[in-house]
Scaffold this active site. Structure first.
Site: not given
Length: 580
Positions: A18-20, A23, A38, A132
């Site tokens: 993902g953007g952060m 995984v 993560k 979120d």
């Protein structure tokens, strides 16, 4: 060779990105279980403020324990890589399920909604807001069990530098109006986002879509949603009412708590009416009101709430520009307010008890965050502060709160019983490790009849309260020390007496056979193999033969009637007791 994080988590495969974070599926080598890791992307690891927020929020979320929340096990750093270790869930995220199966039935949606709402309610009870909620952050197993992930982490991400926008596009469809305005989000923000998710489950579409994130955010503020029953006529009216209430633009018109929402979902599932439903349908100003919120905010720069068809594109451009202008105004206003407050220095609170820390902060015009975290600590006494945020001597604005972590002292947990069933050394170590003891395990050896290397003694004792990092001593069997001896002479003795002599006193393994004998009474040893006096190794098998009669009988000895003659074996026993 695969990557191992923290000398404990061995990567199996990458399962997402993902953007952060990236995984991975991994194996916890210490506890022998599969986990999810993560790993933060590189652009985040250089942002020290973000890392501090990320760790704090992850540690806070780790306190949550609920069947519908993905558990957080660990937060760590390996070299330059920051990572978080979570429960591994075998399944797919809800977005994938929506793409493949939506629209879902009323019953399927209610079943998932009740689980997700229960998770949100549990988090809100612990004062943790997700911020979120979206299908991407909800995992569903093959048997329909839902688990919400990333609790608390969204807060850290939302505070990160504005260049980190990788996840914004995916989240804006579920953004609450107050989040779109930049206002502090609360429990009602999570409820709004959940309402959007339920809308999408039942229709296969989100209520607001557009070409850019800003265009979608403006629709959350201005545009009324199409009732989901217009897209899917099979939706129950009361379920539609629950969704429309959850996605009300005004927070005060939404559910005030996730508990209230869950109760209504339970009523629908049970076929019971919802008390407020008719009044909500009849008195819904959002169905007739002109678009407020952002439209009114943009009015000073000339943007109207409606425009002729030929001016649509121009209006869209003006709305986007106006949105940026409003956002800039909010940022400037906030910055001016921030700069107007005097600065102070954070005192050193580590090593102090909470009342003393509060007094120190009061002197510096600061306050203690009421949400005090507690951790076990083997070095700091109970009730004393072990960490603080911001750190000592940091310059901050007066009036801010300071978070602290207080020691719970040494953690004592019940020590397992590793002496059961002649447990092996390896199994004992695994049991101790799985019980989360981390202290050094020492070994002592002692001659014993138990199997070699089996545990015959332990310190601490079974079920004793013991520090997690306390030292442990296991005494292992060195095996029996056998000798070569002469076979004892037990011929003529009772079998019970002979058995004790051969097994207990001389450590021989005994096999007993019976045979007919006219010379030895019943129950008396007639012979042995090997013979008395022959060499035999302790621990080896010997055979003892015992008479089963008829044997000789004493003459003229009986009861007064002359019946019941007494056996020689009985006489021998009586004579021994007399001599003793």
């Amino acid at each position: 060779m695969s990557k191992i994080f923290g000398e404990r988590y061995e990567v199996i495969e990458q399962i997402g990105a993902g953007g952060m974070a990236i995984v991975f599926k991994a194996k916890d080598l210490l506890l022998n279980r599969v986990v999810t890791i993560k790993v933060l992307r590189e652009q985040f690891v250089t942002d020290e403020d973000f890392i501090r927020r990320f760790r704090r929020e992850a540690q806070s979320a780790a306190s949550l324990s609920h069947p519908n929340i993905v558990s957080i096990y660990d937060v760590g750093k390996d070299g330059d890589m920051e990572y978080i270790v979570m429960e591994y869930v075998e399944g797919r995220n809800l977005k994938e399920i929506i793409r493949e199966y939506a629209p879902l039935s009323n019953d399927q949606t209610i079943n998932l909604a009740r689980q997700i709402t229960g998770a949100i309610q549990n988090a809100h009870t612990h004062h943790i807001i997700h911020r979120d909620i979206k299908p991407h952050n909800i995992l569903v197993t093959a048997d329909g069990h839902a688990k919400v992930t990333d609790f608390g982490i969204a807060r850290a991400v939302s505070s990160a530098t504005v260049t980190h926008t990788g996840d914004i596009v995916g989240s804006v469809h579920y953004l609450s109006p107050e989040q779109a305005k930049g206002i502090q989000s609360n429990e009602q923000s999570d409820i709004y986002s959940l309402g959007i998710v339920l809308y999408e489950l039942l229709t296969g579409k989100v209520p607001y879509d557009g070409e850019t994130p800003i265009a979608i955010a403006l629709k959350h503020l201005q545009q009324e949603p199409v009732p989901p029953s217009k897209l899917n006529p099979r939706i129950g009216k009361e379920l539609e009412g629950v969704i429309m209430r959850a996605i009300s633009k005004a927070p005060e018109r939404r559910y005030q708590t996730a508990k209230d929402l869950l109760e209504d979902l339970n009523h629908i599932q049970a076929g019971q009416p919802i008390a407020w439903f008719d009044a909500f349908q009849a008195d819904d100003p959002e169905k007739t009101q002109t678009h407020k919120g952002m439209s009114e905010a943009l009015a000073p720069i000339g943007i109207k709430s409606s425009a002729p068809p030929r001016a649509v594109n121009k209006k869209r451009r003006l709305m986007i520009i106006g949105g940026f202008v409003l956002l800039l105004a909010l940022l400037v206003g906030g910055l001016w307010k921030y700069l107007a407050v005097e600065s102070t220095t954070v005192p050193n609170l580590v090593g102090k008890i909470v009342p003393v820390a509060e007094e120190y902060l009061k002197q510096r015009k600061l306050t203690l965050d009421p949400e005090i975290a507690y951790e076990f600590n083997s070095e700091v006494k109970e009730d004393y502060i072990i960490k603080q945020d911001p750190q000592a001597d940091t310059s901050i604005k007066a009036g801010r709160t300071v978070k602290v972590v207080v020691s719970k002292g040494i953690e004592l947990i019940e020590f397992p019983n590793v002496m059961v069933g002649q447990m092996s050394k390896e199994n004992a170590i695994n049991m101790i490790t799985n019980a989360e003891f981390t202290g050094e395990i020492k070994f002592a050896y002692k001659t014993d009849d138990a199997a070699k290397d089996s545990v015959i003694d332990q310190n601490p004792a079974p079920k004793a309260a013991w520090p997690k990092n306390g030292n442990i001593t296991l005494t292992l069997s060195a095996g029996p020390q056998w000798e070569t001896i002469n076979m004892p002479n037990v011929i003529g003795r009772l079998s019970s007496e002979a058995k004790m002599i051969l097994e207990d006193q001389n450590k021989l393994v005994l096999r007993i056979e019976t045979e007919l004998s006219d010379t030895s009474p019943e129950g008396v040893v007639t012979r042995t193999v090997p013979n008395p006096g022959e060499s035999v190794q302790q621990g080896s098998e010997v055979t003892m033969y015992v008479s089963r009669g008829p044997g000789p009988y004493a003459q003229g000895i009986g009861d007064q009637a002359g019946n019941n003659p007494v056996s020689v074996a009985r006489l021998l026993t009586n004579l021994r007791q007399y001599n003793d």
